[in-house]
Write an enzyme that holds these catalytic residues in place. Structure first.
Site, short mmCIF file in Angstrom:
data_model
loop_
_atom_site.label_atom_id
_atom_site.label_comp_id
_atom_site.label_asym_id
_atom_site.label_seq_id
_atom_site.Cartn_x
_atom_site.Cartn_y
_atom_site.Cartn_z
N GLU A 1 0.84 -1.16 0.03
CA GLU A 1 -0.13 0.08 -0.01
C GLU A 1 0.79 1.15 -0.06
O GLU A 1 1.85 1.50 0.96
CB GLU A 1 -0.74 0.12 1.30
CG GLU A 1 -1.58 1.28 1.42
CD GLU A 1 -2.22 1.24 2.79
OE1 GLU A 1 -2.45 2.40 3.27
OE2 GLU A 1 -2.61 0.38 3.50
N THR B 1 -4.58 6.24 2.67
CA THR B 1 -4.79 7.60 3.15
C THR B 1 -5.79 8.31 2.06
O THR B 1 -5.50 9.37 1.64
CB THR B 1 -3.64 8.37 3.41
OG1 THR B 1 -2.67 7.51 4.17
CG2 THR B 1 -4.00 9.85 4.42
N LYS C 1 -10.63 -1.74 8.24
CA LYS C 1 -9.16 -1.57 9.03
C LYS C 1 -9.50 -1.20 10.45
O LYS C 1 -9.93 -0.21 10.58
CB LYS C 1 -8.31 -0.79 8.30
CG LYS C 1 -7.06 -0.36 8.91
CD LYS C 1 -6.08 0.48 8.08
CE LYS C 1 -6.65 1.79 7.97
NZ LYS C 1 -5.74 2.66 7.55
#
Length: 217
Positions: free
Chosen positions: A49, A76, A136
């Site tokens: 990621e 993000t 998450k």
């Protein structure tokens, strides 16, 4: 055929669950991001990621997405524009630090896997209702695996991936508590190591982390 075009969303989610670990790269330049990525890939990671923490994040994603053996995501993600840019660059999963309905909707429209960040049971269930493919737990530092175990008591149907607070010494506890995958952040991708370009130490830490993950199978 490149992985980025070969897998549909369900297959992407299954790949994350199969690999069981995501390397989360947060830094300030494309050079450091790609250096860190190469280091952790050498250590065994195949799911990476790249966070939107620097201006050229999409370029870094595009370069890594060219590699057939990797599954590349963007982190993000905070708005629709970032969703579209990341997907066009080759990101096959999108991660946000919070539950943003418009971001989840945009990911759905482009058939990309979505992993929003949540912490409380209400946030976790809301993310799931909105269509999160995996939720998450973020941040996972303070309460540890016991918190995940407690959450999964009433919410066993929700696939959860903790990030932050996960390291080689406790990764087995997270999986025993019910994690479907884990995110490796500071315990592997120490910002100081990235800033100093200490790629050999990053590779060593990545190798240790992945060995611990493999031992849980």
């Amino acid at each position: 055929m490149k992985l980025a075009t070969a897998l549909d969303k369900a297959a992407v989610v299954e790949r994350i669950k199969t690999e069981r670990a995501v390397a989360v790269i947060r830094t300030d330049s494309i050079e450091r991001a790609l250096g860190a990525a190469d280091a952790v890939i050498a250590g065994g990671f195949r799911v990476v990621e790249i966070t939107y923490s620097f201006a050229d994040a999409a370029r870094a994603i595009a370069k890594l997405a060219e590699r057939d053996e990797l599954l590349i995501g963007a982190g993000t993600i905070l708005n629709r524009e970032q969703v579209r840019e990341a997907v066009e660059a080759g990101a096959r999963f999108l991660v946000s630090p919070c539950v943003l309905p418009e971001v989840i909707d945009a990911a759905h429209e482009l058939n990309d896997a979505m992993i929003p960040g949540a912490f409380t049971p209400t946030e976790i269930y809301t993310a799931y209702l909105l269509g999160a493919d995996i939720v998450k737990i973020f941040p996972a530092v303070k309460f540890g695996p016991e918190y995940l175990k407690a959450v999964r008591g009433p919410l066993p149907q929700i696939p959860i991936m903790p990030t932050s607070g996960v390291d080689a010494s406790n990764v087995a506890e997270w999986f025993r508590a019910g994690a479907v995958a884990v995110g490796a952040v500071g315990s592997v991708l120490d910002p100081t190591l990235i800033r100093n370009g200490d790629w050999s130490e990053l590779t060593r830490r990545a190798s240790d982390f992945m060995a611990a993950v493999r031992a849980t199978r």
